[in-house]
Each structure stands twice: as C-alpha cells, then as structure tokens.
Design an enzyme around this catalytic site. Structure first.
Site, PDB file in Angstrom:
ATOM      1  N   CYS A 171       3.868 -28.721 -11.984  1.00 47.61           N
ATOM      2  CA  CYS A 171       4.448 -29.966 -11.477  1.00 47.61           C
ATOM      3  C   CYS A 171       3.388 -31.053 -11.669  1.00 47.61           C
ATOM      4  O   CYS A 171       2.271 -30.935 -11.183  1.00 47.61           O
ATOM      5  CB  CYS A 171       4.806 -29.778 -10.007  1.00 47.61           C
ATOM      6  SG  CYS A 171       5.428 -31.268  -9.230  1.00 47.61           S
ATOM      7  N   CYS A 185       3.470 -44.561  -6.122  1.00 45.73           N
ATOM      8  CA  CYS A 185       4.797 -44.790  -6.714  1.00 45.73           C
ATOM      9  C   CYS A 185       5.338 -46.122  -6.210  1.00 45.73           C
ATOM     10  O   CYS A 185       5.275 -46.402  -5.019  1.00 45.73           O
ATOM     11  CB  CYS A 185       5.747 -43.652  -6.327  1.00 45.73           C
ATOM     12  SG  CYS A 185       7.388 -43.877  -7.058  1.00 45.73           S
ATOM     13  N   CYS A 212      10.578 -44.437  -1.644  1.00 46.73           N
ATOM     14  CA  CYS A 212      11.604 -43.703  -0.886  1.00 46.73           C
ATOM     15  C   CYS A 212      11.022 -43.344   0.492  1.00 46.73           C
ATOM     16  O   CYS A 212       9.893 -42.853   0.566  1.00 46.73           O
ATOM     17  CB  CYS A 212      12.020 -42.444  -1.634  1.00 46.73           C
ATOM     18  SG  CYS A 212      12.534 -42.780  -3.326  1.00 46.73           S
ATOM     19  N   CYS A 218       9.324 -39.779   1.311  1.00 47.46           N
ATOM     20  CA  CYS A 218       8.402 -39.199   0.329  1.00 47.46           C
ATOM     21  C   CYS A 218       6.958 -39.584   0.643  1.00 47.46           C
ATOM     22  O   CYS A 218       6.661 -40.764   0.872  1.00 47.46           O
ATOM     23  CB  CYS A 218       8.795 -39.699  -1.063  1.00 47.46           C
ATOM     24  SG  CYS A 218       7.609 -39.249  -2.342  1.00 47.46           S
ATOM     25  N   CYS A 230       4.899 -32.175  -3.726  1.00 39.62           N
ATOM     26  CA  CYS A 230       3.903 -32.996  -4.403  1.00 39.62           C
ATOM     27  C   CYS A 230       3.703 -34.289  -3.628  1.00 39.62           C
ATOM     28  O   CYS A 230       4.628 -34.845  -3.090  1.00 39.62           O
ATOM     29  CB  CYS A 230       4.391 -33.318  -5.795  1.00 39.62           C
ATOM     30  SG  CYS A 230       4.364 -31.907  -6.873  1.00 39.62           S
TER      31      CYS A 230
HETATM   32  N1  SAH Z   1       9.798 -40.099  -8.757  1.00 42.08           N
HETATM   33  C1  SAH Z   1      10.553 -39.071  -9.358  1.00 42.08           C
HETATM   34  C2  SAH Z   1       9.783 -37.788  -9.567  1.00 42.08           C
HETATM   35  C3  SAH Z   1       8.845 -37.347  -8.503  1.00 42.08           C
HETATM   36  S1  SAH Z   1       9.555 -36.839  -6.958  1.00 42.08           S
HETATM   37  C4  SAH Z   1      11.812 -38.808  -8.565  1.00 42.08           C
HETATM   38  O1  SAH Z   1      11.931 -39.293  -7.443  1.00 42.08           O
HETATM   39  O2  SAH Z   1      12.678 -38.140  -9.110  1.00 42.08           O
HETATM   40  C5  SAH Z   1      10.279 -35.259  -7.363  1.00 42.08           C
HETATM   41  C6  SAH Z   1      11.350 -34.820  -6.408  1.00 42.08           C
HETATM   42  O3  SAH Z   1      10.794 -34.485  -5.115  1.00 42.08           O
HETATM   43  C7  SAH Z   1      12.397 -35.900  -6.160  1.00 42.08           C
HETATM   44  O4  SAH Z   1      13.687 -35.358  -6.262  1.00 42.08           O
HETATM   45  C8  SAH Z   1      12.072 -36.337  -4.755  1.00 42.08           C
HETATM   46  O5  SAH Z   1      13.153 -36.932  -4.142  1.00 42.08           O
HETATM   47  C9  SAH Z   1      11.624 -35.041  -4.115  1.00 42.08           C
HETATM   48  N2  SAH Z   1      10.865 -35.217  -2.864  1.00 42.08           N
HETATM   49  C10 SAH Z   1      10.043 -36.233  -2.521  1.00 42.08           C
HETATM   50  N3  SAH Z   1       9.545 -36.043  -1.269  1.00 42.08           N
HETATM   51  C11 SAH Z   1      10.066 -34.888  -0.821  1.00 42.08           C
HETATM   52  C12 SAH Z   1       9.932 -34.155   0.398  1.00 42.08           C
HETATM   53  N4  SAH Z   1       9.152 -34.578   1.386  1.00 42.08           N
HETATM   54  N5  SAH Z   1      10.623 -32.995   0.527  1.00 42.08           N
HETATM   55  C13 SAH Z   1      11.400 -32.546  -0.496  1.00 42.08           C
HETATM   56  N6  SAH Z   1      11.552 -33.179  -1.670  1.00 42.08           N
HETATM   57  C14 SAH Z   1      10.907 -34.352  -1.828  1.00 42.08           C
HETATM   58 FE1  SF4 Z   2       8.614 -42.315  -5.954  1.00 36.45          FE
HETATM   59 FE2  SF4 Z   2       8.641 -40.381  -4.154  1.00 36.45          FE
HETATM   60 FE3  SF4 Z   2      10.806 -41.892  -4.527  1.00 36.45          FE
HETATM   61 FE4  SF4 Z   2      10.063 -40.142  -6.445  1.00 36.45          FE
HETATM   62  S1  SF4 Z   2      10.749 -39.640  -4.372  1.00 36.45           S
HETATM   63  S2  SF4 Z   2      10.716 -42.279  -6.710  1.00 36.45           S
HETATM   64  S3  SF4 Z   2       7.826 -40.220  -6.192  1.00 36.45           S
HETATM   65  S4  SF4 Z   2       8.799 -42.600  -3.743  1.00 36.45           S
END
Ligand code: SAH
Ligand code: SF4
Length: 350
Positions: free
Chosen positions: A103, A110, A114, A117, A334
């Site tokens: 990964c 970022c 979100c 995250c 991650c």
């Molecule tokens: N920014 C991109 C890729 C990185 S995040 C994206 O959002 O797709 C990769 C995945 O991990 C995304 O689906 C994201 O929503 C999820 N993710 C982020 N934080 C998380 C959390 N705390 N628990 C589970 N999944 C999470």
């Molecule tokens: Fe960015 Fe995290 Fe949203 Fe992916 S899930 S777009 S890494 S803020």
C-alpha cells in the site's frame, strides 16, 4: 546527491554513455535495485571504477525509514519514510499466502480532507515525485526478497489522492510495472481515488490498464458532500458514469470502496441507494470496516451490522466483499502511523 531513480532509463543511459559505459549497465543497475541492493559498491557485475563513480554521484534511494511497526504476527509491516525536505509518508507491506501487496503513498498529506481519514487531519504537504513513489516499491521489494517473497500487487491507498498528482502517479505506474525494474503487472496495481472525474477520463486514455477503485462511501450527494468533500465539485452520479466509462474502455471491473461508519452509511436506505446507483454496472463493492481515528465523530459498526449491510447490498444484486482489516493493531489504515508519530513527535524505532 541525486537519487538514481529520479533519472529515466534514457537519462541514466546518457549518463553512462558519457563515461563510455554501454547501455546494458543501466539494466544491471536497475536489476540490483529491484533486488534490494542499496549500495553501488555491491553491484558486482558493474566494473569497479563505474561503481565508484555511481556512488560519488547518486543515492540508491531518497527515502529514509524513520519508523517501522509490525502487526498481524509479522504479516504486516508499516514503514514511515522521511522525504527530502522533511515531509513524511508511509507504506504498508501485507503478506498473504499467495501474494504480497504494498500500500503506497502518492502525496505527503492530502488536500481532499475526508473527515474520517487520518491523512486528512494534517495540512497538505506536497506531491511526491515519481521516483519517491517507485522507491517505496523498491524498498518493499527489498524487504520481501529477503524473505524469499516477491512484490506482486501495489495499491495506491496510502497517503494522498493519486489523481491529484496525476503525472507522477502514471510515471510511477509505468516504472513499477516495467519488467526491467519491479515488473508488477498494471492489472495488479490499484489506483484508488476520491473521484477527480477529468483525471479518471484521462486515465482511460493512457493504455496502462490499472484497476480503478472509487472511494464512494455514500450514494447520495447530500451525505457524500460531507464524507468526501470533492463530491461538491464532482457529484456522485457523474463520478459513477466516468468510472463506468473507464470500465467500458478498459474492460476492467471497477472497485467501489465503502468505509463503514456506524449509523452514518450502514443503514437499509444506504444499501438501497447503493444498489440503485451501481445496478447494471461493471462493479464490485468493497466494504471496509472503519478503522477508528482519534478526534473524529465516527465509529465502526459491529460485526453483525457489517454482515447485515453486506446482505442488504447483495440483495440489491451487487458483488460485495468485506475487506480484511490488516494492520489494525499497528495503527491500522494508512495514514495512522504518520498520525501517531506526528502527535508524539517521537520516532517509534527502526
Ligand atoms: N485518496 C485516495 C486513496 C487513499 S485512501 C482515496 O480516498 O481513494 C484509501 C482508502 O482508505 C479510501 O477508500 C479511504 O476512504 C479509506 N480510508 C481512509 N481512512 C480510513 C479509515 N480510518 N478506516 C478505513 N478506511 C479508511
Ligand atoms: Fe485524502 Fe484520506 Fe480522503 Fe483519500 S480518504 S481522499 S487520503 S482525505
């Protein structure tokens, strides 16, 4: 000193030509790097004077591992790397019976933000260069080679929004899949995006048949505007149309990610809306149990609620799997090792 992977194949060959070295030396050097060699001195089939000159001019990698943590009885390894200039990113190696998945991060921080995250909690740092992305792959290959394993899959699900660093990500995919470097088939590379529609359309034109994953999390704009704020610019129906366009152009099924947040997006209504949105699409739904992040208002649903949501979505006629929660005990998803180190400002040991 210049990181050697910041040079393209042609650039390195030009550097070699200036020293009267044949182009195949570049392949030898790459092959050593791909097998995890970090010192030019040990590239035995390269003549000694050339090795010395390489060592004077180049670094094998620009990444410095500043923290490593293990989970799942050693099956998961998470590494935090410091980049040139001081930002840090993380990468996670996950070992399975039949494959090894990395990964990978594409940005330090970022810009999407979100609210569930860990990566989104800190100010955006910067885009990674293609070589910084590839070097995460090379370091994972080093670790896996030492265990008699091979890096077989790469997912862009670490820190950052890959489609917001488009050029470097595409270039890194080309290098990761180059048989002369890591040789990971593009089909085994997943690019996950929060939904930058113009970039998804562009990706369909690239002739790099990666697997596209869309971080959906909600099927109605009102909720997705909150969970994935880029939705205010690129609404969910347009996003699914763009993803379907990618699926049709490439023949590749699209993955839709759904991070499960108790009471927020795991209700009967959500399952019905998801069904209505994705019915008759070339789609697969991945349910990801939320990995708790401090200072967020969200909770993970219990197992029974996850199972029941899965059944409801299946009843809508969709393919669904519940993603395993690798790495949970060691800062899980991650972005979280980074978060812990940033909070404590204490490296946690290499
Ligand atoms: N920014 C991109 C890729 C990185 S995040 C994206 O959002 O797709 C990769 C995945 O991990 C995304 O689906 C994201 O929503 C999820 N993710 C982020 N934080 C998380 C959390 N705390 N628990 C589970 N999944 C999470
Ligand atoms: Fe960015 Fe995290 Fe949203 Fe992916 S899930 S777009 S890494 S803020």
């Amino acid at each position: 000193m210049t990181p050697i992977l910041s040079l393209s194949a042609a650039e390195l060959e030009a550097w070699l030509a200036k020293r009267d070295a044949p182009a195949y030396r570049r392949r030898q050097i790459w092959s050593w790097l791909a097998r995890g060699t970090t010192s030019f001195a040990s590239m035995r089939d390269v003549p000694k004077p050339l090795r010395d000159e390489l060592a004077r001019e180049f670094r094998a990698t620009s990444l410095r591992a500043i923290a490593v943590s293990q989970a799942d009885r050693g099956l998961t390894t998470k590494t935090l790397y410091e980049l040139d200039g001081g930002h840090s990113v993380e990468a996670v190696v996950m070992r399975y019976a039949d494959r090894s998945t990395l990964c990978i991060s594409s940005q330090a921080g970022c810009p999407i933000g979100c609210p569930f995250c860990a990566t989104g909690m800190f100010p955006f740092g910067r885009n990674l260069n293609a070589h910084e992305i590839v070097e995460q792959g090379v370091d994972a290959a080093r670790l896996l080679t030492s265990e008699g394993r091979r890096l077989s899959h790469v997912v862009f699900m670490g820190m950052g929004e890959p489609m917001a660093n488009y050029r470097a990500v595409i270039e890194s995919v080309r290098r990761l899949s180059d048989p002369e470097l890591l040789g990971v088939s593009p089909r085994r590379i997943v690019v996950s995006t929060s939904g930058l529609i113009p970039r998804i359309e562009q990706l369909g034109e690239e002739k790099v048949p990666v697997t596209l994953a869309i971080s959906l999390h909600a099927a109605r704009d009102e909720l997705r505007d909150v969970l994935v704020p880029i939705n205010r610019k690129y609404p969910v129906r347009d996003l699914v149309d763009a993803a379907q366009g990618y699926a049709e152009k490439t023949g590749r099924r699209v993955s839709y990610e759904w991070v499960m947040l108790a009471g927020v997006n795991d209700t009967e209504r959500d399952a019905k809306e998801l069904g209505a949105l994705l019915k008759h699409r070339l789609a697969h739904v991945n349910l990801i149990p939320f990995n708790p992040v401090a200072d967020t208002p969200y909770r993970a649903p219990d197992r029974a609620s996850i199972r029941s949501f899965k059944e409801k979505v299946e009843a809508e006629g969709l393919n669904v799997t519940v993603r395993d929660t690798r790495g949970r005990e060691a800062d899980a998803a991650c972005g979280q090792l980074h978060e812990r180190v940033m909070r404590s400002r204490q490296p946690v040991g290499v």
